[in-house]
Design a protein around this motif. Structure first.
Motif, short mmCIF file in Angstrom:
data_model
loop_
_atom_site.label_atom_id
_atom_site.label_comp_id
_atom_site.label_asym_id
_atom_site.label_seq_id
_atom_site.Cartn_x
_atom_site.Cartn_y
_atom_site.Cartn_z
N GLN A 15 0.85 -1.11 0.01
CA GLN A 15 0.14 -0.09 0.15
C GLN A 15 0.86 1.15 -0.01
O GLN A 15 0.72 1.94 -0.82
CB GLN A 15 -0.93 0.04 1.17
N ASP A 16 1.95 1.36 1.05
CA ASP A 16 2.69 2.42 1.11
C ASP A 16 3.92 2.57 0.00
O ASP A 16 4.12 3.56 -0.52
CB ASP A 16 3.32 2.54 2.49
N ARG A 17 4.26 1.35 -0.36
CA ARG A 17 5.21 1.03 -1.23
C ARG A 17 4.89 -0.11 -2.16
O ARG A 17 3.92 -0.84 -1.80
CB ARG A 17 6.80 0.91 -0.77
N GLU A 18 5.52 -0.14 -3.16
CA GLU A 18 5.26 -1.31 -4.21
C GLU A 18 5.43 -2.64 -3.43
O GLU A 18 5.10 -3.78 -3.91
CB GLU A 18 5.68 -1.10 -5.47
N GLU A 19 6.49 -2.61 -3.02
CA GLU A 19 7.09 -3.90 -2.49
C GLU A 19 6.33 -4.56 -1.43
O GLU A 19 5.53 -3.96 -0.68
CB GLU A 19 8.41 -3.86 -1.73
N GLN A 27 13.34 -13.97 9.19
CA GLN A 27 13.68 -13.61 7.84
C GLN A 27 12.94 -12.94 6.95
O GLN A 27 11.45 -13.15 7.38
CB GLN A 27 14.08 -15.05 6.91
N ILE A 28 13.12 -12.13 5.96
CA ILE A 28 12.12 -11.17 5.60
C ILE A 28 12.08 -11.91 4.20
O ILE A 28 13.14 -12.00 3.48
CB ILE A 28 12.81 -9.75 5.39
N TYR A 29 10.71 -12.13 3.56
CA TYR A 29 10.46 -12.51 2.25
C TYR A 29 9.89 -11.70 1.37
O TYR A 29 9.02 -10.70 1.73
CB TYR A 29 9.84 -13.77 2.22
N ASP A 30 10.33 -11.45 0.03
CA ASP A 30 9.62 -10.51 -1.11
C ASP A 30 8.72 -11.32 -1.70
O ASP A 30 8.92 -12.54 -2.42
CB ASP A 30 10.60 -10.24 -1.85
N VAL A 31 7.26 -11.11 -1.21
CA VAL A 31 6.23 -11.94 -1.97
C VAL A 31 5.55 -11.04 -2.88
O VAL A 31 4.57 -11.37 -3.22
CB VAL A 31 5.21 -12.21 -0.80
N SER A 32 6.23 -10.03 -3.38
CA SER A 32 5.52 -9.19 -4.28
C SER A 32 5.04 -9.98 -5.67
O SER A 32 3.88 -9.45 -6.35
CB SER A 32 6.66 -7.95 -4.88
N ALA A 33 5.49 -10.76 -6.07
CA ALA A 33 5.45 -11.40 -7.39
C ALA A 33 4.25 -12.58 -7.23
O ALA A 33 3.64 -13.04 -8.32
CB ALA A 33 6.76 -12.23 -7.90
N SER A 34 4.03 -12.76 -6.25
CA SER A 34 2.83 -13.88 -6.01
C SER A 34 1.36 -13.19 -6.09
O SER A 34 1.05 -12.27 -5.50
CB SER A 34 2.74 -14.33 -4.26
N ARG A 38 -1.65 -10.26 -3.64
CA ARG A 38 -2.08 -8.83 -4.39
C ARG A 38 -2.55 -7.73 -3.32
O ARG A 38 -3.27 -8.12 -2.49
CB ARG A 38 -3.07 -9.20 -5.37
N ASP A 39 -2.06 -6.47 -3.85
CA ASP A 39 -2.69 -5.62 -2.68
C ASP A 39 -2.03 -5.46 -1.23
O ASP A 39 -2.63 -5.10 -0.46
CB ASP A 39 -4.13 -5.24 -2.71
N GLY A 40 -1.11 -6.52 -1.00
CA GLY A 40 -0.60 -6.58 0.26
C GLY A 40 -1.55 -7.40 1.32
O GLY A 40 -1.45 -7.56 2.42
N HIS A 45 -4.41 -12.15 6.41
CA HIS A 45 -3.15 -11.76 6.81
C HIS A 45 -2.77 -10.49 5.79
O HIS A 45 -3.16 -10.41 4.80
CB HIS A 45 -2.19 -12.94 6.39
N TRP A 46 -1.92 -9.62 6.70
CA TRP A 46 -1.39 -8.26 5.78
C TRP A 46 0.04 -8.30 5.80
O TRP A 46 0.57 -8.89 6.53
CB TRP A 46 -1.97 -7.15 6.74
N ALA A 47 0.61 -8.00 4.48
CA ALA A 47 1.83 -7.78 4.59
C ALA A 47 2.48 -6.80 5.15
O ALA A 47 1.85 -5.91 5.74
CB ALA A 47 2.20 -7.53 2.87
N GLY A 48 3.83 -6.73 5.25
CA GLY A 48 4.63 -5.71 6.27
C GLY A 48 4.67 -6.07 7.74
O GLY A 48 5.02 -5.44 8.51
N GLN A 49 4.44 -7.39 7.97
CA GLN A 49 4.31 -7.93 9.25
C GLN A 49 5.11 -9.50 9.58
O GLN A 49 5.60 -9.75 8.52
CB GLN A 49 2.60 -8.32 9.62
N ASP A 50 5.44 -9.60 10.74
CA ASP A 50 5.93 -10.74 10.91
C ASP A 50 4.86 -11.84 11.47
O ASP A 50 4.07 -11.91 12.13
CB ASP A 50 6.79 -10.45 12.40
N LEU A 51 4.83 -12.75 10.48
CA LEU A 51 3.73 -13.94 10.43
C LEU A 51 4.22 -15.09 11.16
O LEU A 51 3.18 -15.99 11.06
CB LEU A 51 3.34 -14.22 8.91
#
Length: 75
Positions: A15-19, A27-34, A38-40, A45-51
């Motif tokens: 939301q705040d950034r494209e990543e 560990q931090i994972y880039d899930v942008s391509a998944s 979509r839309d975080g 579950h929301w992106a930008g968090q420790d899951l």
């Protein structure tokens, strides 16, 4: 490997950034391509968090994260 704070991770929420990043077990994972992130958002579950704690309630194991790139560590 770069180290990011929880505040820096929170900005990569789709939301705040494209990543679109999530953390699991330090560990931090880039899930942008998944398409599942979509839309975080992935189900409730929301992106930008420790899951890490939420994974126990997921219908899958941590093995699903193996297909994503580890781009850093959580401070």
């Amino acid at each position: 490997m770069p180290v990011y704070t929880k505040q820096q991770l929170a900005l990569r929420n789709g939301q705040d950034r494209e990543e679109i990043w999530v953390a699991l077990d330090g560990q931090i994972y880039d899930v942008s391509a998944s398409r599942m992130w979509r839309d975080g958002k992935h189900y409730e579950h929301w992106a930008g968090q420790d899951l890490t704690e939420e994974l126990a309630e997921a219908p899958h194991t941590a093995k699903v994260f193996e297909k994503f790139e580890v781009i850093g560590k959580l401070a």
